[in-house]
Design a protein around this motif. Structure first.
Motif, PDB file in Angstrom:
ATOM      1  N   SER A  94       0.853  -1.198   0.000  1.00 46.62           N
ATOM      2  CA  SER A  94       0.000   0.000   0.000  1.00 46.62           C
ATOM      3  C   SER A  94       0.887   1.246   0.000  1.00 46.62           C
ATOM      4  CB  SER A  94      -0.903  -0.020   1.250  1.00 46.62           C
ATOM      5  OG  SER A  94      -1.254   1.278   1.645  1.00 46.62           O
ATOM      6  N   THR A  95       0.603   2.180  -0.882  1.00 47.41           N
ATOM      7  CA  THR A  95       1.402   3.421  -0.941  1.00 47.41           C
ATOM      8  C   THR A  95       1.187   4.235   0.339  1.00 47.41           C
ATOM      9  OG1 THR A  95      -0.388   4.497  -2.160  1.00 47.41           O
ATOM     10  CG2 THR A  95       1.399   3.561  -3.468  1.00 47.41           C
ATOM     11  N   ASN A  96      -0.005   4.165   0.925  1.00 51.40           N
ATOM     12  CA  ASN A  96      -0.252   4.862   2.193  1.00 51.40           C
ATOM     13  C   ASN A  96       0.591   4.245   3.302  1.00 51.40           C
ATOM     14  OD1 ASN A  96      -2.204   6.621   1.210  1.00 51.40           O
ATOM     15  ND2 ASN A  96      -3.577   6.276   2.931  1.00 51.40           N
ATOM     16  N   GLN A 114      -1.064  -2.449  -6.158  1.00 53.88           N
ATOM     17  CA  GLN A 114      -1.020  -2.614  -4.711  1.00 53.88           C
ATOM     18  C   GLN A 114      -1.568  -3.996  -4.371  1.00 53.88           C
ATOM     19  OE1 GLN A 114      -1.672   1.544  -2.529  1.00 53.88           O
ATOM     20  NE2 GLN A 114      -3.488   0.944  -3.650  1.00 53.88           N
ATOM     21  N   ARG A 118      -5.521  -0.008   0.613  1.00 51.63           N
ATOM     22  CA  ARG A 118      -6.467   0.252   1.698  1.00 51.63           C
ATOM     23  C   ARG A 118      -7.549   1.232   1.267  1.00 51.63           C
ATOM     24  NH1 ARG A 118      -2.338   2.118   6.479  1.00 51.63           N
ATOM     25  NH2 ARG A 118      -1.011   0.291   6.522  1.00 51.63           N
ATOM     26  N   GLY A 119      -8.795   0.878   1.535  1.00 57.71           N
ATOM     27  CA  GLY A 119      -9.900   1.799   1.306  1.00 57.71           C
ATOM     28  C   GLY A 119     -10.395   2.321   2.649  1.00 57.71           C
ATOM     29  N   ARG A 120     -11.401   3.166   2.630  1.00 57.52           N
ATOM     30  CA  ARG A 120     -11.952   3.678   3.882  1.00 57.52           C
ATOM     31  C   ARG A 120     -12.664   2.560   4.621  1.00 57.52           C
ATOM     32  NH1 ARG A 120     -15.995   7.478   3.443  1.00 57.52           N
ATOM     33  NH2 ARG A 120     -15.534   8.187   5.539  1.00 57.52           N
ATOM     34  N   TRP A 125      -8.853  -1.823  -1.409  1.00 59.77           N
ATOM     35  CA  TRP A 125      -8.963  -0.983  -2.609  1.00 59.77           C
ATOM     36  C   TRP A 125      -8.438  -1.768  -3.800  1.00 59.77           C
ATOM     37  CZ3 TRP A 125     -11.749   3.075  -3.670  1.00 59.77           C
ATOM     38  CH2 TRP A 125     -11.507   3.783  -4.846  1.00 59.77           C
ATOM     39  N   LYS A 185     -18.859   5.327  -8.930  1.00 60.20           N
ATOM     40  CA  LYS A 185     -17.626   5.675  -8.205  1.00 60.20           C
ATOM     41  C   LYS A 185     -16.413   5.676  -9.136  1.00 60.20           C
ATOM     42  CE  LYS A 185     -15.018   5.016  -4.033  1.00 60.20           C
ATOM     43  NZ  LYS A 185     -15.122   5.039  -2.593  1.00 60.20           N
ATOM     44  N   VAL A 207      -4.708   8.645  -2.668  1.00 58.45           N
ATOM     45  CA  VAL A 207      -5.697   8.866  -3.731  1.00 58.45           C
ATOM     46  C   VAL A 207      -5.739   7.630  -4.627  1.00 58.45           C
ATOM     47  CG1 VAL A 207      -6.324  10.319  -5.701  1.00 58.45           C
ATOM     48  CG2 VAL A 207      -5.097  11.325  -3.752  1.00 58.45           C
TER      49      VAL A 207
HETATM   50  C1  BTN Z   1     -11.941   4.899  -0.497  1.00 57.11           C
HETATM   51  O1  BTN Z   1     -12.225   3.875   0.151  1.00 57.11           O
HETATM   52  O2  BTN Z   1     -12.788   5.450  -1.203  1.00 57.11           O
HETATM   53  C2  BTN Z   1     -10.548   5.489  -0.437  1.00 57.11           C
HETATM   54  C3  BTN Z   1      -9.587   4.672  -1.239  1.00 57.11           C
HETATM   55  C4  BTN Z   1      -8.170   5.197  -1.268  1.00 57.11           C
HETATM   56  C5  BTN Z   1      -7.253   4.277  -2.053  1.00 57.11           C
HETATM   57  C6  BTN Z   1      -5.876   4.830  -2.189  1.00 57.11           C
HETATM   58  S1  BTN Z   1      -4.943   4.021  -3.454  1.00 57.11           S
HETATM   59  C7  BTN Z   1      -3.511   4.867  -2.939  1.00 57.11           C
HETATM   60  C8  BTN Z   1      -3.530   4.888  -1.425  1.00 57.11           C
HETATM   61  N1  BTN Z   1      -2.928   3.690  -0.886  1.00 57.11           N
HETATM   62  C9  BTN Z   1      -3.803   2.927  -0.248  1.00 57.11           C
HETATM   63  O3  BTN Z   1      -3.551   1.827   0.283  1.00 57.11           O
HETATM   64  N2  BTN Z   1      -5.028   3.490  -0.296  1.00 57.11           N
HETATM   65  C10 BTN Z   1      -4.993   4.769  -0.964  1.00 57.11           C
END
Ligand code: BTN
Length: 326
Positions: A94-96, A114, A118-120, A125, A185, A207
């Motif tokens: 994950s970049t985050n 990835q 990770r999403g919210r 994601w 989306k 993002v």
């Molecule tokens: C959402 O759930 O709508 C937010 C998703 C965000 C995904 C991005 S992809 C780049 C960054 N790295 C991650 O693991 N998640 C965010």
């Protein structure tokens, strides 16, 4: 087979042309059996390789791969000065996660794929190779998280306006920070915070944007995204992912730098002009609670304003949906 083993083959097939197996073997310096094995492994990356007996192999439509040098070279000022290190990976969990653990302020991380995007709200994601954009930016703030109210909404707006400049109009914002187009989306923002939440804190803005999900990804995307989705190519986007990536970094780094002075109030009206579900009957889902009412808009902190049966209420967390649709 690692992505590093497959990358030379991917670079050849990225042109979208047919390449006979023999040519591939010669160019890569490997046997035809080894070429075959690598071609099989591309399927695990969700890259669909078409084969014809007479002409060989191709990735239909080709691939626009990300190029770290091109991204840095096309960064406009002041982002060029604000950028720390640009970390690029073909594959990353994950970049985050990466930037939270080892980035510095001003660092940016981009990956072609990835494995644990990770999403919210703990969601996964969907992050297939070479088709979308997975971008994270790290910035340091010294006044704690309270000064960052509304930041995730402002980030969504900055992205929507950058997309408009790149020819994708009609991007809407669904509170708090989802990007939608034609009711589907298109992308999302995940903000994670490290350090001292009351003082010196590091914020990672992630993002995820769907860019060019080819037909072979549709089933998997449908199962993982679990709601109607679209991508930039389906919305008329014609430039390449490097340009998109540079445009977003170019808009987001200055927005992060100026956020403590500007705050969400600077963005509020523009955010509301793109707000989805405004003046409609909605459900606000927050942990353990569902509230009903009409969405009025947002306040200067980015909190959601809803007219409920008991009067106007403010929500600073949760998710919304059209009443009766969730
Ligand atoms: C959402 O759930 O709508 C937010 C998703 C965000 C995904 C991005 S992809 C780049 C960054 N790295 C991650 O693991 N998640 C965010």
């Amino acid at each position: 087979m690692t992505l590093a083993d497959l990358k030379p083959l991917i670079l050849i097939l990225a042109d979208g042309q047919f390449h006979p197996g023999e040519d591939l073997g010669r160019r890569l310096g490997i046997t035809r059996a080894a070429v075959w094995k690598r071609l099989q492994s591309l399927a695990e990356l969700d890259l669909e390789v078409e084969r014809t007996r007479a002409r060989g192999y191709r990735i239909n439509g080709g691939l626009q791969l990300l190029d770290k040098e091109r991204i840095s070279a096309s960064l406009a000022e002041p982002a060029g000065r604000l950028l720390g290190q640009l970390h690029f990976f073909d594959e990353l969990d994950s970049t985050n996660r990466f930037l939270l653990q080892q980035g510095q302020g001003g660092d940016v991380c981009v990956a072609e794929r990835q494995t644990a995007g990770r999403g919210r709200r703990g969601r996964q994601w969907f992050s297939p190779y070479g088709r979308n954009l997975y971008l994270s930016l790290r910035w340091h703030f010294d006044q704690g998280v309270a000064a960052l109210e509304g930041l995730s909404l402002a980030v969504g707006l900055v992205i929507a306006e950058s997309l408009q400049e790149l020819g994708v109009s009609g991007v809407e914002l669904k509170w708090p920070n989802d990007l939608f187009c034609q009711g589907k989306k298109l992308g999302g923002v995940l903000i994670e915070v490290g350090g001292d939440l009351n003082g010196d804190c590091a914020v990672v803005v992630g993002v995820g944007l769907n860019v060019a999900m080819r037909e072979n990804l549709e089933r998997k995307a449908g199962a993982l995204i679990q709601q109607p989705w679209t991508d930039l190519c389906r919305q008329g986007f014609e430039s390449d992912r490097n340009q998109l990536c540079a445009a977003l970094i170019g808009a987001l780094l200055p927005a992060l730098k100026t956020y403590p002075e500007r705050k969400f109030g600077f963005y509020k009206d523009r955010w509301e002009s793109r707000a989805m579900l405004r003046n409609q009957s909605i459900e606000v889902h927050s942990p353990g609670q569902v509230a009903l009412g009409v969405m009025l808009g947002v306040d200067v902190t980015g909190a959601l304003r809803v007219m409920t049966g008991a009067g106007e209420a403010l929500f600073s967390g949760g998710e919304i949906s059209l009443r009766g649709s969730a």
